[in-house]
Design a protein around this motif. Sequence first.
Motif, PDB file in Angstrom:
ATOM      1  N   LEU A 105       0.801  -1.217   0.000  1.00  0.00           N
ATOM      2  CA  LEU A 105       0.000   0.000   0.000  1.00  0.00           C
ATOM      3  C   LEU A 105       0.839   1.275   0.000  1.00  0.00           C
ATOM      4  N   VAL A 106       2.146   1.116  -0.052  1.00  0.00           N
ATOM      5  CA  VAL A 106       3.022   2.290  -0.096  1.00  0.00           C
ATOM      6  C   VAL A 106       3.538   2.458  -1.525  1.00  0.00           C
ATOM      7  N   PRO A 107       3.233   3.585  -2.172  1.00  0.00           N
ATOM      8  CA  PRO A 107       3.695   3.792  -3.557  1.00  0.00           C
ATOM      9  C   PRO A 107       5.221   3.809  -3.629  1.00  0.00           C
ATOM     10  N   ASN A 108       5.738   3.207  -4.691  1.00  0.00           N
ATOM     11  CA  ASN A 108       7.180   3.213  -4.920  1.00  0.00           C
ATOM     12  C   ASN A 108       7.526   4.393  -5.829  1.00  0.00           C
ATOM     13  N   GLU A 109       8.095   5.449  -5.244  1.00  0.00           N
ATOM     14  CA  GLU A 109       8.384   6.659  -6.001  1.00  0.00           C
ATOM     15  C   GLU A 109       9.399   6.400  -7.109  1.00  0.00           C
ATOM     16  N   LYS A 110      10.288   5.452  -6.895  1.00  0.00           N
ATOM     17  CA  LYS A 110      11.298   5.153  -7.917  1.00  0.00           C
ATOM     18  C   LYS A 110      10.657   4.613  -9.195  1.00  0.00           C
ATOM     19  N   ASP A 111       9.508   3.966  -9.046  1.00  0.00           N
ATOM     20  CA  ASP A 111       8.779   3.443 -10.209  1.00  0.00           C
ATOM     21  C   ASP A 111       7.712   4.422 -10.696  1.00  0.00           C
ATOM     22  N   GLY A 112       7.729   5.622 -10.145  1.00  0.00           N
ATOM     23  CA  GLY A 112       6.762   6.629 -10.563  1.00  0.00           C
ATOM     24  C   GLY A 112       5.373   6.426  -9.995  1.00  0.00           C
ATOM     25  N   GLU A 113       5.265   5.605  -8.950  1.00  0.00           N
ATOM     26  CA  GLU A 113       3.958   5.325  -8.373  1.00  0.00           C
ATOM     27  C   GLU A 113       3.507   6.445  -7.437  1.00  0.00           C
ATOM     28  N   ALA A 114       2.214   6.615  -7.368  1.00  0.00           N
ATOM     29  CA  ALA A 114       1.597   7.567  -6.447  1.00  0.00           C
ATOM     30  C   ALA A 114       0.176   7.118  -6.177  1.00  0.00           C
ATOM     31  N   ILE A 115      -0.433   7.689  -5.153  1.00  0.00           N
ATOM     32  CA  ILE A 115      -1.834   7.403  -4.866  1.00  0.00           C
ATOM     33  C   ILE A 115      -2.688   8.295  -5.754  1.00  0.00           C
ATOM     34  N   ARG A 116      -3.501   7.685  -6.614  1.00  0.00           N
ATOM     35  CA  ARG A 116      -4.294   8.422  -7.611  1.00  0.00           C
ATOM     36  C   ARG A 116      -5.791   8.226  -7.337  1.00  0.00           C
ATOM     37  N   PRO A 117      -6.578   9.257  -7.583  1.00  0.00           N
ATOM     38  CA  PRO A 117      -8.016   9.145  -7.342  1.00  0.00           C
ATOM     39  C   PRO A 117      -8.778   8.587  -8.541  1.00  0.00           C
ATOM     40  N   ILE A 118      -9.781   7.795  -8.263  1.00  0.00           N
ATOM     41  CA  ILE A 118     -10.796   7.415  -9.254  1.00  0.00           C
ATOM     42  C   ILE A 118     -12.125   7.889  -8.685  1.00  0.00           C
ATOM     43  N   VAL A 119     -12.658   8.972  -9.222  1.00  0.00           N
ATOM     44  CA  VAL A 119     -13.849   9.600  -8.641  1.00  0.00           C
ATOM     45  C   VAL A 119     -15.119   9.008  -9.262  1.00  0.00           C
ATOM     46  N   SER A 120     -16.229   9.271  -8.613  1.00  0.00           N
ATOM     47  CA  SER A 120     -17.493   8.645  -9.008  1.00  0.00           C
ATOM     48  C   SER A 120     -17.893   8.973 -10.446  1.00  0.00           C
ATOM     49  N   ASP A 121     -17.571  10.179 -10.920  1.00  0.00           N
ATOM     50  CA  ASP A 121     -17.932  10.570 -12.286  1.00  0.00           C
ATOM     51  C   ASP A 121     -17.231   9.724 -13.342  1.00  0.00           C
ATOM     52  N   MET A 122     -16.141   9.061 -12.957  1.00  0.00           N
ATOM     53  CA  MET A 122     -15.385   8.243 -13.902  1.00  0.00           C
ATOM     54  C   MET A 122     -15.897   6.805 -13.948  1.00  0.00           C
ATOM     55  N   ILE A 123     -16.725   6.423 -12.972  1.00  0.00           N
ATOM     56  CA  ILE A 123     -17.085   5.014 -12.778  1.00  0.00           C
ATOM     57  C   ILE A 123     -18.470   4.721 -13.344  1.00  0.00           C
ATOM     58  N   PHE A 124     -18.553   3.676 -14.164  1.00  0.00           N
ATOM     59  CA  PHE A 124     -19.849   3.195 -14.660  1.00  0.00           C
ATOM     60  C   PHE A 124     -20.467   2.225 -13.658  1.00  0.00           C
ATOM     61  N   ALA A 125     -19.673   1.285 -13.180  1.00  0.00           N
ATOM     62  CA  ALA A 125     -20.170   0.320 -12.193  1.00  0.00           C
ATOM     63  C   ALA A 125     -18.996  -0.323 -11.483  1.00  0.00           C
ATOM     64  N   MET A 126     -19.227  -0.711 -10.239  1.00  0.00           N
ATOM     65  CA  MET A 126     -18.246  -1.480  -9.466  1.00  0.00           C
ATOM     66  C   MET A 126     -18.963  -2.147  -8.303  1.00  0.00           C
ATOM     67  N   PRO A 127     -18.424  -3.216  -7.761  1.00  0.00           N
ATOM     68  CA  PRO A 127     -19.065  -3.874  -6.620  1.00  0.00           C
ATOM     69  C   PRO A 127     -19.056  -2.965  -5.396  1.00  0.00           C
ATOM     70  N   GLY A 128     -20.156  -2.955  -4.669  1.00  0.00           N
ATOM     71  CA  GLY A 128     -20.195  -2.178  -3.433  1.00  0.00           C
ATOM     72  C   GLY A 128     -19.382  -2.811  -2.326  1.00  0.00           C
ATOM     73  N   SER A 129     -18.857  -4.005  -2.568  1.00  0.00           N
ATOM     74  CA  SER A 129     -18.082  -4.714  -1.556  1.00  0.00           C
ATOM     75  C   SER A 129     -16.576  -4.525  -1.704  1.00  0.00           C
ATOM     76  N   VAL A 130     -16.167  -3.616  -2.588  1.00  0.00           N
ATOM     77  CA  VAL A 130     -14.736  -3.322  -2.710  1.00  0.00           C
ATOM     78  C   VAL A 130     -14.260  -2.691  -1.403  1.00  0.00           C
ATOM     79  N   ARG A 131     -13.079  -3.088  -0.950  1.00  0.00           N
ATOM     80  CA  ARG A 131     -12.531  -2.554   0.292  1.00  0.00           C
ATOM     81  C   ARG A 131     -11.046  -2.201   0.119  1.00  0.00           C
ATOM     82  N   ARG A 132     -10.570  -1.454   1.061  1.00  0.00           N
ATOM     83  CA  ARG A 132      -9.150  -1.143   1.137  1.00  0.00           C
ATOM     84  C   ARG A 132      -8.330  -2.439   1.124  1.00  0.00           C
TER      85      ARG A 132
END
Length: 247
Positions: A105-132
């Motif tokens: 769960l920790v982004p690897n900056e050396k690989d260019g990773e970061a925590i990115r948002p996926i907001v509701s306006d971008m989503i068509f459908a997903m399970p309500g049971s998705v968790r961290r």
Amino acid sequence: MKQGLKIAFGILLAVIVMAFTPIYDIYIKDRIDSVDVVVVKAGNEIEATEPITADKLQVESRRKQDLVEGTILASDINQVIGYDAGQLLVGNAIISKNMVDYDKLVPNEKDGEAIRPIVSDMIFAMPGSVRRKDTIDIYLVSNSLIGQYAKEDSAASSSSSDKKKEAVASGATLKNPLLTDVKVVYAKDSSNKEVVTDTETKSKEENERLNATGNISDLEVILNQEDFDKLMSAVIENKNKLYITYN
């Protein structure tokens, strides 16, 4: 017992106690009140997201009162070797489980990773049971399918609307996913609070994911720059929506 023997026995006992006291304080007390734990070798550091290797660890005896929750004992050293550090680990530090990134769960900056948002306006459908900590796959629902769904949905009841939405989404999943094995850092509701399993209302017969503390609105995921650009291009430039599943 004669008086002389009593005095001699008392003196002998006192000598034994006086001799034993420093031995207890120096050798025995520490062994009784300590435990062997895993620490970072003096003079070494392990950076966040850096793999934890055996050459930077050692086993030392530490007082029980100095231990923290989740301390890695010497017998459990293999539970940390090969995993990434979740934070900076400095020399002589006792390693605990919450310092190890078991879930990636920790982004690897050396690989260019970061925590990115996926907001509701971008989503068509997903399970309500998705968790961290879940790992998700992301598919695209084309603009034409979205238009078809919207047109059919305008005259449909809520129940048939859900069925149509599932049908459109299932058609989208026949194609290759845009991104796979994406790690979810947070699943949040519309008030920016994390959605978790509501254990107070869950019955023994129910799956633990069926009851949640809210409805998921947004996700925060770990993506590198290339994958994030691919995602944003698909959504913004090509006006696609995202259909999300979890593994």
